[in-house]
Write a protein that holds these residues in place. Structure first.
Motif, PDB file in Angstrom:
ATOM      1  N   TYR A   1       0.843  -1.194   0.000  1.00 51.78           N
ATOM      2  CA  TYR A   1       0.000   0.000   0.000  1.00 51.78           C
ATOM      3  C   TYR A   1       0.875   1.240   0.000  1.00 51.78           C
ATOM      4  CZ  TYR A   1       0.711   0.888   5.065  1.00 51.78           C
ATOM      5  OH  TYR A   1       1.239   1.175   6.300  1.00 51.78           O
ATOM      6  N   TYR A   2       0.281   2.337  -0.473  1.00 49.80           N
ATOM      7  CA  TYR A   2       0.931   3.652  -0.538  1.00 49.80           C
ATOM      8  C   TYR A   2      -0.146   4.688  -0.275  1.00 49.80           C
ATOM      9  CZ  TYR A   2       2.803   7.912  -2.725  1.00 49.80           C
ATOM     10  OH  TYR A   2       3.199   9.196  -2.971  1.00 49.80           O
ATOM     11  N   ILE A   3       0.194   5.746   0.488  1.00 53.57           N
ATOM     12  CA  ILE A   3      -0.792   6.774   0.821  1.00 53.57           C
ATOM     13  C   ILE A   3      -0.193   8.157   0.611  1.00 53.57           C
ATOM     14  CG2 ILE A   3      -2.376   7.678   2.560  1.00 53.57           C
ATOM     15  CD1 ILE A   3      -1.986   5.044   4.111  1.00 53.57           C
ATOM     16  N   GLU A   4      -0.955   9.033  -0.048  1.00 50.53           N
ATOM     17  CA  GLU A   4      -0.595  10.446  -0.112  1.00 50.53           C
ATOM     18  C   GLU A   4      -1.872  11.275  -0.068  1.00 50.53           C
ATOM     19  OE1 GLU A   4       1.511  10.921  -3.930  1.00 50.53           O
ATOM     20  OE2 GLU A   4      -0.217  12.088  -4.574  1.00 50.53           O
ATOM     21  N   LYS A   5      -1.727  12.591  -0.074  1.00 53.99           N
ATOM     22  CA  LYS A   5      -2.910  13.450  -0.021  1.00 53.99           C
ATOM     23  C   LYS A   5      -2.596  14.814  -0.628  1.00 53.99           C
ATOM     24  CE  LYS A   5      -4.108  15.732   3.546  1.00 53.99           C
ATOM     25  NZ  LYS A   5      -4.493  16.307   4.857  1.00 53.99           N
TER      26      LYS A   5
END
Length: 325
Positions: free
Chosen positions: A168-172
């Motif tokens: 998984y990878y998360i950014e905003k």
């Protein structure tokens, strides 16, 4: 501006504001990839204010925009946890219950602790000291450079997919509008599981200079982190080969080369913010491939060379403005 850029920034923003988180998941074989984008939109017309979950589903080559009332949006004030309707997105869990006339996605994924972008109080998050400026058009944050899905399945339009031991990878992003031009590249599904890459380039409006080409590039190799950014005085060149790009970044004795490989038919058109309102303006694929090479020119050695699969690649606006002529 919050010291923790992971958190929600919209408590006192009533118009001309958006905020969205990007959760990308890939199975252990790098065959199946999806992205969930929970967020909130507050444009000029209060009657159009809403929250949403966008789904980039390149298992079935589809894109969906699930719309909800702003009353169904909740953000935890202490750590990254977003709830929209029955859906939850956090640093420990993704729980989706999405259904419309065209798509059904249900299931729960449990996430291992993330690998963070190193930061300080003065330089919070991946955007660094720019987070302290109140006039930026768009802010960004890499919430998780890399992480493993400990266990979990999703049922995607009748197909049960095991995401256990996947990535998984998360950014905003948050602010008023996406930049007038940008390119984004990301993969943490390299063949040898040793490396990750995240790369964002954009035209940034800024006082006095009118605008500049800003960039944030983060690379991990084993337990080492390397950054190439506008802040740390790195330099880049960007060239086009057909639809794909060749990017070279240099910082002191470090030299990075990234080459993308995509199929134009794999891109889908997604919504993005313009003055807080969500409009179709983002071209994205999760089926790209990158060849990455990291060199130490002082010691004349290759620190890393490999192929990244299930690569997220995004183009928006007048992206040719970012290319070196």
């Amino acid at each position: 501006m919050k010291i923790n850029p992971d958190l929600y920034h919209g408590q006192n923003q009533y118009t001309n504001f958006f905020e969205g988180w990007y959760f990308k998941i890939v199975d252990s074989t790098a065959t199946y990839a999806l992205a969930f984008i929970p967020g909130i939109s507050r444009g000029k017309d209060p009657l159009d204010h809403h929250c949403f979950i966008q789904v980039v589903n390149l298992i079935d080559h589809s894109y969906q925009y699930f719309r909800y009332s702003t009353n169904e949006f909740y953000s935890n004030p202490r750590h990254l946890k977003i709830n929209i309707g029955l859906n939850e997105f956090s640093l420990s869990k993704i729980n989706v219950q999405l259904l419309n006339s065209e798509e059904e996605i249900k299931g729960v994924l449990f996430l291992s602790p993330r690998k963070k972008w190193p930061d300080t109080k003065f330089n919070p998050g991946s955007m660094g000291f720019y987070n302290h400026f109140s006039f930026m058009e768009c802010y960004s944050q890499v919430c998780a450079l890399d992480g493993t899905i400990e266990e979990g399945h999703l049922k995607v339009n009748g197909k049960l997919i095991d995401f256990s031991n996947g990535k998984y990878y998360i950014e905003k992003n948050w602010g008023k509008s996406f930049p007038k031009s940008w390119i984004w590249i990301q993969s943490n599904s390299f063949n040898d599981q040793r490396a990750t890459l995240t790369c964002s380039l954009a035209t940034i409006p800024f006082p006095l200079v009118k605008e500049f080409r800003g960039f944030i590039i983060g690379v991990t190799v084993d337990n080492n982190f390397y950054s190439f950014t506008s802040i740390n005085k790195s330099s880049i060149t960007l060239n086009v080969c057909d639809r794909d790009i060749i990017l070279c970044a240099t910082r002191k004795h470090l030299h990075l080369v990234v080459k993308t490989k995509t199929n134009p038919h794999d891109f889908v058109l997604c919504y993005g913010p313009k003055d807080g309102e969500m409009v179709p303006l983002v071209e994205e694929t999760l089926l790209g491939e990158i060849e990455m090479t990291l060199l130490d020119t002082k010691r004349n050695i290759i620190l890393y060379q490999g192929i990244g699969k299930a690569c997220g690649i995004e183009y928006g606006g007048e992206q040719m403005n970012l290319i070196d002529q």
